[in-house]
Design an enzyme around this catalytic site. Structure first.
Site, PDB file in Angstrom:
ATOM      1  N   GLU A 245     -55.232  99.358  24.764  1.00  0.00           N
ATOM      2  CA  GLU A 245     -56.667  99.305  25.080  1.00  0.00           C
ATOM      3  C   GLU A 245     -57.553  99.852  23.959  1.00  0.00           C
ATOM      4  O   GLU A 245     -57.266 100.882  23.354  1.00  0.00           O
ATOM      5  CB  GLU A 245     -56.906 100.107  26.353  1.00  0.00           C
ATOM      6  CG  GLU A 245     -58.356 100.197  26.779  1.00  0.00           C
ATOM      7  CD  GLU A 245     -58.526 101.081  28.001  1.00  0.00           C
ATOM      8  OE1 GLU A 245     -59.473 100.851  28.758  1.00  0.00           O
ATOM      9  OE2 GLU A 245     -57.697 101.994  28.194  1.00  0.00           O
ATOM     10  N   ASP A 328     -51.263 109.963  16.423  1.00  0.00           N
ATOM     11  CA  ASP A 328     -51.121 108.928  17.449  1.00  0.00           C
ATOM     12  C   ASP A 328     -50.338 109.528  18.605  1.00  0.00           C
ATOM     13  O   ASP A 328     -49.302 110.156  18.394  1.00  0.00           O
ATOM     14  CB  ASP A 328     -50.369 107.736  16.846  1.00  0.00           C
ATOM     15  CG  ASP A 328     -50.492 106.463  17.665  1.00  0.00           C
ATOM     16  OD1 ASP A 328     -50.480 106.552  18.898  1.00  0.00           O
ATOM     17  OD2 ASP A 328     -50.591 105.383  17.056  1.00  0.00           O
ATOM     18  N   ARG A 330     -49.540 107.518  21.385  1.00  0.00           N
ATOM     19  CA  ARG A 330     -49.075 106.415  22.232  1.00  0.00           C
ATOM     20  C   ARG A 330     -47.573 106.489  22.473  1.00  0.00           C
ATOM     21  O   ARG A 330     -47.089 106.102  23.521  1.00  0.00           O
ATOM     22  CB  ARG A 330     -49.452 105.073  21.604  1.00  0.00           C
ATOM     23  CG  ARG A 330     -50.914 104.757  21.724  1.00  0.00           C
ATOM     24  CD  ARG A 330     -51.264 103.489  21.017  1.00  0.00           C
ATOM     25  NE  ARG A 330     -51.093 103.608  19.571  1.00  0.00           N
ATOM     26  CZ  ARG A 330     -51.312 102.615  18.715  1.00  0.00           C
ATOM     27  NH1 ARG A 330     -51.702 101.445  19.168  1.00  0.00           N
ATOM     28  NH2 ARG A 330     -51.168 102.801  17.428  1.00  0.00           N
ATOM     29  N   SER A 352     -47.909  90.791  16.426  1.00  0.00           N
ATOM     30  CA  SER A 352     -48.150  92.194  16.107  1.00  0.00           C
ATOM     31  C   SER A 352     -47.563  92.515  14.745  1.00  0.00           C
ATOM     32  O   SER A 352     -46.523  91.982  14.372  1.00  0.00           O
ATOM     33  CB  SER A 352     -47.508  93.105  17.161  1.00  0.00           C
ATOM     34  OG  SER A 352     -47.633  94.462  16.796  1.00  0.00           O
ATOM     35  N   LYS A 357     -44.429  99.415  17.770  1.00  0.00           N
ATOM     36  CA  LYS A 357     -44.159  98.534  18.902  1.00  0.00           C
ATOM     37  C   LYS A 357     -42.877  97.740  18.676  1.00  0.00           C
ATOM     38  O   LYS A 357     -42.019  97.628  19.563  1.00  0.00           O
ATOM     39  CB  LYS A 357     -45.340  97.596  19.127  1.00  0.00           C
ATOM     40  CG  LYS A 357     -46.616  98.290  19.563  1.00  0.00           C
ATOM     41  CD  LYS A 357     -47.773  97.303  19.648  1.00  0.00           C
ATOM     42  CE  LYS A 357     -49.078  98.009  20.011  1.00  0.00           C
ATOM     43  NZ  LYS A 357     -50.231  97.083  20.012  1.00  0.00           N
TER      44      LYS A 357
END
Length: 418
Positions: A245, A328, A330, A352, A357
């Protein structure tokens, strides 16, 4: 002041009681009834077998509604006609207690698989909902005008409407699995969660028999393109983007980053793949500002722009770390779980350049065939600093390179055939 209905006496659930009517949860069990329902409602505290409450961050609004008298505390959800519009699973990954640790794979089928418990008056709530919808973005019109997409009347109309199925997922954490995923002990995880939420959930410390926790955070949304029933079939090509997001860009169109352009690019890839007979998948995670939140994000914006010499790639992450303590938060370790919920073992086109990820997905046992970088012309001018900073910091593989199997196996020494 108006009179309000008296609430039932408060019953503390922070300590185990021998006569409790709690249904056990056997995480990773093959069948739903063997696994058991996740019960985090307060209708009957004796039934609770999970820490926290349904609704994630919205559970606080529920409390306000009850406190103000707008919602009866004993309200039960009427689940008539709320069943998923598409059948998802079960898949083999559902019975692997290490493959899925941050969501309830049976969460969308509560009304069906736990019907007998519901009939007994046990208040069980879904944590996943699956419905159909249409999406329409200006970028899709632009893609049609430039010839990158062509309407087919089924998946993409001339008006720019895209037919999708979408699923909303609330987080459901299996604490032993979460601890293992993050390389810490379960006691350390429980104590840290307890302390860093200001003691909000004492059961984390006092109820070792409760292994499931519904954290007060946002969940995620999944958008399916094409035939949902084939999304797990490795012989059917799959395009996907896992997106974190960014309210400023995704919703309000800020051009300081590539978030919305990359989201639009991922959707375009999904539409094109679905039109070609494959499937597409967008996973949208609520992790605003690299999971640092918008307040921290905006503080960092100010710090970057006001520093001597102006904003630069060299100091992009340094200023974040000065404010937040980390670059970060995440930590993509939990990110592959919804892919395993869908039974996915292979992604043919992964939109990506993020190595975080990519590495998390392949380490979890899912093959990625091609990584698709965002086209250069889709990168806003003011986002160049972000792009260069992420490349320099090793966040991005700019050419879409896919590692060899030997290279992948070398990442943390993990066997990727598992």
């Amino acid at each position: 002041m108006t009179d309000r209905k008296q609430h039932a006496p408060i019953r503390l659930t922070s300590h185990y009681e021998a006569d409790a009517k709690t249904l056990p949860i056997k995480w990773g069990a093959k069948e739903a009834m063997e696994r058991g329902p996740v019960i985090a409602t307060h209708t009957d505290p004796a039934h609770r077998n999970a820490i926290g409450a349904h609704g994630g961050s919205y559970s606080v609004y529920r409390a306000l509604a009850i406190a103000s008298g707008a919602l009866p505390p004993e309200h039960r959800a009427d689940l008539t006609n709320t069943s998923p519009v598409e059948e998802i699973g079960p898949h083999p990954q559902w019975s692997d207690p290490e493959r899925i640790v941050s969501l309830d794979p049976w969460g969308h089928r509560v009304a069906q698989v736990f019907e007998s418990y519901l009939q007994q008056g046990i208040d069980i709530r879904p944590t996943i909902a699956v419905t159909r919808a249409h999406i329409n973005m200006p970028e899709l019109h632009d893609a049609m005008e430039k010839g990158r997409l062509a309407p087919d009347g089924k998946i993409l109309t001339r008006e720019g409407d895209v037919a999708v199925t979408k699923a909303a997922l609330e987080p459901v954490w299996h604490l032993p699995g979460i601890a293992k995923r993050f390389g810490c002990t379960e006691p350390v995880l429980r104590r840290t969660l307890f302390e860093q939420t200001g003691g909000m959930f004492p059961e984390l410390i006092t109820r070792g028999d409760l292994e499931v926790f519904l954290p007060p955070i946002g969940g995620l949304t999944i958008y399916f393109f094409g035939d949902v029933s084939r999304i797990h079939d490795p012989s059917v090509p799959l395009a996907s983007r896992v997106h974190d997001e960014c309210n400023g860009s995704d919703v309000f169109g800020s051009d300081i980053c590539t978030c919305r352009p990359y989201l639009a690019h991922g959707i375009e890839e999904c539409v094109r793949m679905a039109q070609a007979g494959g499937t597409g998948l967008i996973v949208y995670n609520r992790k605003e500002g690299r999971a640092l939140g918008e307040v921290t994000k905006f503080l960092v914006y100010n710090a970057r722009k006001r520093q001597e010499g102006g904003d630069s790639a060299a100091t992009y992450f340094h200023r974040t770390e000065c404010v937040a303590g980390v670059q970060d938060m995440r930590f993509q370790e939990l990110m592959p779980d919804p892919l395993h919920w869908l039974g996915i073992t292979r992604i043919d086109r992964f939109a990506s350049m993020s190595d975080m990820k990519y590495n998390a997905i392949v380490k979890s046992g899912i093959e990625i065939v091609n990584r698709i970088p965002i086209p250069d012309e889709m990168i806003p001018k003011d986002a160049r600093v972000e792009m260069e900073a992420k490349k320099a910091a090793g966040y991005y593989t700019p050419d879409g390179k896919v590692m060899s199997k030997d290279e992948l196996s070398a990442v943390k020494g993990r066997d990727l055939d598992g």
